[in-house]
Enzyme design. Structure first.
Site, PDB file in Angstrom:
ATOM      1  CG  HIS A 222      -5.755  -2.485   1.040  1.00 37.31           C
ATOM      2  ND1 HIS A 222      -5.046  -2.231  -0.103  1.00 37.31           N
ATOM      3  CD2 HIS A 222      -5.235  -1.665   2.001  1.00 37.31           C
ATOM      4  CE1 HIS A 222      -4.145  -1.289   0.141  1.00 37.31           C
ATOM      5  NE2 HIS A 222      -4.234  -0.940   1.414  1.00 37.31           N
TER       6      HIS A 222
ATOM      7  CB  SER B  92      -0.944  -0.067   1.201  1.00 36.30           C
ATOM      8  OG  SER B  92      -2.104   0.632   0.895  1.00 36.30           O
TER       9      SER B  92
HETATM   10  C1  GCU Z   1      -5.558   4.603   1.903  1.00 31.52           C
HETATM   11  C2  GCU Z   1      -5.020   5.380   0.722  1.00 31.52           C
HETATM   12  C3  GCU Z   1      -4.242   4.496  -0.231  1.00 31.52           C
HETATM   13  C4  GCU Z   1      -3.184   3.714   0.518  1.00 31.52           C
HETATM   14  C5  GCU Z   1      -3.822   2.987   1.676  1.00 31.52           C
HETATM   15  C6  GCU Z   1      -2.834   2.277   2.586  1.00 31.52           C
HETATM   16  O1  GCU Z   1      -6.553   3.719   1.487  1.00 31.52           O
HETATM   17  O2  GCU Z   1      -6.092   6.007   0.097  1.00 31.52           O
HETATM   18  O3  GCU Z   1      -3.636   5.263  -1.252  1.00 31.52           O
HETATM   19  O4  GCU Z   1      -2.500   2.862  -0.347  1.00 31.52           O
HETATM   20  O5  GCU Z   1      -4.503   3.898   2.502  1.00 31.52           O
HETATM   21  O6  GCU Z   1      -1.690   2.681   2.710  1.00 31.52           O
HETATM   22  O7  GCU Z   1      -3.252   1.289   3.218  1.00 31.52           O
END
Ligand code: GCU
Length: 436
Positions: free
Chosen positions: A410, A269
């Site tokens: 995610h 992420s």
């Molecule tokens: C949020 C953000 C993302 C990122 C994520 C994370 O969802 O919008 O761009 O990748 O956090 O770091 O878990």
């Protein structure tokens, strides 16, 4: 390159509706598009075209002419400047335990001080090195979200003393407590890595910059202004995290138990965005993994699907160079797109992966970005994904560029790591040899 989006099918549409429910909140009232039919068409900038229109046809031309220009465009328009290694960098082994994890590993904890001063800004690096295989060993390196103690319940890991994001599992008033040990252990298969002959090297990203809008005030963007000769608004938090990854590499080059030529950089992420940016600037990372890095990471910005530049800048105004905000309403005006970031990894092995329920990160945009990085790999006679359509769920594809999409949310999980380890083993062409 002109890309027309094709429809996606009923199954995915259903999932998108579900994922959309989750992510509308993240969009903070800005409408988030999860309808493939509404992505529209877009034209990607061509990494193999010099500003004067000349076509880039050789690896040499790419390295000498196109690549430096593309890297500079990312500095200027997306992530900001990347300062060099400070002259006064120094390392201190804080402790070493040769019998960690029931004898499976040696655990080392090393402080990297960024200046010679007694109260120098610093970061804490945790290493697990397999005991039962012949070294020097290849390593996986990646930053963590909640402190080194969050990656494993091992009681010997030092707790961070700095600001940490609150978490019901043991981070109270922005301080990590004993209860936070192993908080994200599912994301770090330490024992498996040891068995497969890899060292694991990690550090807490907040050592470089706490991840909130005012984090820059106490992070290296302020504390190293003079040393690095850079102002805080010439880069962003992602730049600071990426810079720290290169400082870990500086240490690994000095650690005889590690094969510094076989370091795989990984990140999930926002930390995946930082990993990609670090590897774009630092060729010493021999292999790069982007796990669900999404917007500002692997995903194409020109695709209006899931998170957009406007949303990321609104939620996380501290992550990027201030100029990135110029593209909030006009990603098509950016002189780069994220496939060019991936192309900066060439000819190094690159693995991108997505998760089906992580539509916010735009899995298809991550896949297409990896696909569009291929022409640069081809200059080196390196094969990319080997497919032009997204592969089915949990059917990894690719050669020097690898890709999978898996079921689930995610996250970075055991399935992802299995593929990453196999990919690193294939490219490092070395299976761990037991110690005789
Ligand atoms: C949020 C953000 C993302 C990122 C994520 C994370 O969802 O919008 O761009 O990748 O956090 O770091 O878990």
């Amino acid at each position: 390159m002109h890309i027309k989006n094709t429809g996606f099918g009923l199954l995915l549409a259903g999932l998108l509706a579900f994922a959309g429910g989750i992510h509308l909140a993240q969009g903070q009232g800005i409408t988030v598009n999860y309808d493939e039919a509404k992505v529209g068409t877009y034209t990607l900038p061509d990494p193999l075209r010099l500003p004067d229109g000349t076509a880039v046809t050789t690896a040499r031309q790419w390295e000498q002419q196109a690549r430096p220009d593309v890297l500079n465009l990312f500095k200027e328009h997306v992530y900001g400047q990347m300062p060099a290694k400070p002259a006064g960098l120094r390392f201190k082994i804080r402790n070493e335990n040769k019998n960690a994890l029931n004898g499976l590993a040696t655990r080392k904890q090393v402080t990297i001080y960024f200046t010679p001063a007694a109260d120098a800004p610093s970061m804490e690096v945790l290493l697990y090195i397999p005991n039962k295989v012949q070294g020097p060993v290849p390593a996986f390196v990646g930053l963590n979200f909640y402190g080194n103690q969050s990656i494993h319940p091992d009681k010997g890991i030092l707790l961070p003393t700095r600001w940490v994001n609150n978490n019901p599992k043991g981070v109270v008033n922005n301080k990590a407590t004993e209860a936070s040990r192993g908080l994200q252990a599912s994301r770090w298969p330490v024992e498996e890595l040891m068995k497969q002959g890899f060292a694991l090297v990690t550090a807490y990203y907040g050592d470089l910059e706490p991840d909130h809008v005012d984090g820059w005030k106490t992070g290296i963007r302020t504390t190293l202004n003079d040393e690095l000769k850079i102002k805080e608004d010439e880069w962003g938090a992602i730049g600071a995290w990426a810079w720290g990854l290169s400082r870990i590499m500086d240490y690994l080059e000095k650690d005889k138990s590690i094969n510094a030529g076989q370091v795989a950089l990984t990140g999930h992420s926002r930390i995946g965005k930082a990993a990609l940016w670090a590897a774009a600037n630092d060729n010493r990372f021999a292999l790069v993994i982007s796990n669900d890095s999404g917007e500002g990471g692997a995903a194409l910005a020109r695709r209006n699907y899931g998170e957009t530049i406007a949303q990321i800048n609104r939620s996380f105004p501290h992550w990027f160079n201030p100029t990135y905000k110029n593209y909030n309403q006009a990603p098509e005006k950016m002189p780069v797109d994220q496939h060019m970031l991936l192309a900066l990894m060439a000819p190094r092995p690159l693995y991108v992966n997505s998760a089906l329920e992580d539509q916010w990160a735009d899995p298809r945009g991550e896949f297409l970005s990896a696909l569009q990085a291929e022409p640069v790999y081809q200059l080196y006679q390196k094969k990319g994904l080997g497919v032009t359509e997204m592969p089915p769920v949990e059917k990894p594809v690719g050669e020097t560029i690898g890709y999978h999409i898996r079921n689930g949310k995610h996250d970075i999980n055991a399935y992802d790591w299995q593929q990453h380890i196999a990919f690193a083993q294939k490219h490092f062409k070395k299976k761990a040899k037991p110690k005789s």
